[in-house]
Design a protein around this motif. Structure first.
Motif, PDB file in Angstrom:
ATOM      1  N   CYS A 137       0.837  -1.198   0.000  1.00 50.91           N
ATOM      2  CA  CYS A 137       0.000   0.000   0.000  1.00 50.91           C
ATOM      3  C   CYS A 137       0.876   1.253   0.000  1.00 50.91           C
ATOM      4  CB  CYS A 137      -0.901   0.022   1.237  1.00 50.91           C
ATOM      5  SG  CYS A 137      -2.004  -1.403   1.361  1.00 50.91           S
ATOM      6  N   THR A 138       0.353   2.320  -0.552  1.00 53.41           N
ATOM      7  CA  THR A 138       1.032   3.612  -0.539  1.00 53.41           C
ATOM      8  C   THR A 138       0.069   4.678  -0.061  1.00 53.41           C
ATOM      9  OG1 THR A 138       2.462   2.981  -2.392  1.00 53.41           O
ATOM     10  CG2 THR A 138       2.273   5.334  -1.896  1.00 53.41           C
ATOM     11  N   VAL A 139       0.496   5.438   0.948  1.00 56.48           N
ATOM     12  CA  VAL A 139      -0.318   6.534   1.466  1.00 56.48           C
ATOM     13  C   VAL A 139       0.526   7.796   1.473  1.00 56.48           C
ATOM     14  CG1 VAL A 139      -1.768   5.038   2.890  1.00 56.48           C
ATOM     15  CG2 VAL A 139       0.326   5.998   3.850  1.00 56.48           C
ATOM     16  N   SER A 140      -0.119   8.933   1.286  1.00 51.32           N
ATOM     17  CA  SER A 140       0.562  10.222   1.319  1.00 51.32           C
ATOM     18  C   SER A 140       0.246  10.930   2.628  1.00 51.32           C
ATOM     19  CB  SER A 140       0.119  11.095   0.129  1.00 51.32           C
ATOM     20  OG  SER A 140       0.515  10.495  -1.087  1.00 51.32           O
ATOM     21  N   LEU A 141       1.291  11.293   3.360  1.00 52.87           N
ATOM     22  CA  LEU A 141       1.133  11.949   4.647  1.00 52.87           C
ATOM     23  C   LEU A 141       1.759  13.334   4.606  1.00 52.87           C
ATOM     24  CD1 LEU A 141       2.040   8.986   7.053  1.00 52.87           C
ATOM     25  CD2 LEU A 141      -0.236   9.753   6.344  1.00 52.87           C
ATOM     26  N   PRO A 142       1.172  14.284   5.325  1.00 48.91           N
ATOM     27  CA  PRO A 142       1.741  15.636   5.369  1.00 48.91           C
ATOM     28  C   PRO A 142       3.192  15.616   5.854  1.00 48.91           C
ATOM     29  CG  PRO A 142      -0.447  15.592   6.357  1.00 48.91           C
ATOM     30  CD  PRO A 142      -0.066  14.175   6.112  1.00 48.91           C
ATOM     31  N   LEU A 195       5.656  14.074   5.229  1.00 48.96           N
ATOM     32  CA  LEU A 195       6.398  12.837   4.982  1.00 48.96           C
ATOM     33  C   LEU A 195       6.319  12.391   3.531  1.00 48.96           C
ATOM     34  CD1 LEU A 195       5.450  10.788   8.178  1.00 48.96           C
ATOM     35  CD2 LEU A 195       7.550  12.083   7.741  1.00 48.96           C
ATOM     36  N   GLY A 196       5.271  12.806   2.820  1.00 46.70           N
ATOM     37  CA  GLY A 196       5.117  12.403   1.433  1.00 46.70           C
ATOM     38  C   GLY A 196       4.531  11.004   1.314  1.00 46.70           C
ATOM     39  N   ALA A 197       4.840  10.340   0.207  1.00 46.65           N
ATOM     40  CA  ALA A 197       4.308   8.996  -0.063  1.00 46.65           C
ATOM     41  C   ALA A 197       5.091   7.948   0.711  1.00 46.65           C
ATOM     42  CB  ALA A 197       4.363   8.703  -1.559  1.00 46.65           C
ATOM     43  N   LEU A 198       4.369   7.079   1.405  1.00 44.34           N
ATOM     44  CA  LEU A 198       4.979   5.999   2.165  1.00 44.34           C
ATOM     45  C   LEU A 198       4.385   4.675   1.714  1.00 44.34           C
ATOM     46  CD1 LEU A 198       4.925   7.550   5.757  1.00 44.34           C
ATOM     47  CD2 LEU A 198       6.879   7.427   4.185  1.00 44.34           C
ATOM     48  N   SER A 199       5.237   3.696   1.464  1.00 41.46           N
ATOM     49  CA  SER A 199       4.787   2.376   1.027  1.00 41.46           C
ATOM     50  C   SER A 199       5.059   1.346   2.121  1.00 41.46           C
ATOM     51  CB  SER A 199       5.493   1.967  -0.275  1.00 41.46           C
ATOM     52  OG  SER A 199       5.180   2.870  -1.323  1.00 41.46           O
TER      53      SER A 199
END
Length: 251
Positions: A39-44, A46-50
């Protein structure tokens, strides 16, 4: 002053078996289903995290381990860990046997099903071995730290034990799994980054769920009428003997 008694037999507990079953179920699902999806989520900031989807739910098995150790003691948590380990070994062997069985050429759906099974459940021997070793070491480290810290804190400050044991247990798990599974495949820097990220995320899950852990532990101690301290317990993983001193809360 609390009253003490010798360790009670497992059949005297109403909820122990259900907790073990829940722990094994979460463990199997997170190891067999979760790793198949990234999964990939975008966090403030931190950007995209997989991350592997299983990492969201695998820490729940540690919460089960914390609850089992806190309420029933290290020896009974040890039984649960071995139950989980046995279930993982069986599931690994079963999945490999099913994948390798010849598919019927007369069933057209097998042309789609066989590649899908191989993709989802066809882990390499390194990943399967890494999962088994990391789980065994990590869970026993978690339970050991939890039990020892309960003696050091005299049963106070549960949150220090749940978080402290998770820091150690999840650290051992991550430090074991990724080098065994991916050394020589991933670059060393990548392995270090993945270990750091996954360890941090798993610990954060434990922190966020701490209020739930408090509620479950309080419920079980009240309903079971027991609070186990591992006084005189032999902290060897290689035993199924009941140990620990049972304290009756409120006496």
């Amino acid at each position: 002053m609390q009253a003490t008694a010798p360790a009670a037999p497992l059949r005297g507990f109403r909820y122990y078996d259900m907790l073990v079953a829940g722990m094994v179920a979460v463990l199997l699902c997170s190891n067999l289903i979760g790793p198949a999806k990234v999964c990939t989520v975008s966090l403030p900031m931190l950007g995209a995290l997989s991350f592997g989807a299983g990492n969201l739910f695998f820490p729940v098995s540690y919460i089960f381990g914390d609850v089992l150790t806190e309420v029933y003691g290290y020896a009974r948590a040890r039984r649960a860990i071995w139950a989980g380990f046995g279930a993982m070994v069986f599931a690994t062997l079963m999945s490999q046997a099913i994948i390798r069985m010849p598919a019927s050429a007369g069933e057209p759906f097998n042309a789609q099903l066989q590649p899908a099974l191989e993709l989802v459940f066809g882990n390499t021997w390194r990943i399967a071995l890494a999962s088994l070793i990391a789980y065994w070491l990590g869970d026993f480290a978690n339970s050991f730290v939890m039990a020892r810290m309960k003696l050091w804190t005299r049963g106070r400050m549960l949150w220090t034990r749940t978080i402290g044991s998770t820091l150690v247990g999840q650290g051992v798990d991550s430090l074991t799994f990724y080098p065994i599974a991916f050394s020589g495949i991933w670059e060393g820097q990548t392995i270090v980054k993945v270990i750091a990220f996954n360890w941090t995320m798993k610990v954060l899950v434990e922190v966020v769920l701490t209020p739930l852990t408090y509620a479950v532990v309080g419920f079980l101690k009240s309903r079971e009428g027991v609070d186990t301290f591992d006084e005189g317990t032999r902290f060897t993983p290689f035993s199924l003997k009941d140990e620990g001193v049972l304290h009756t809360p409120g006496q």
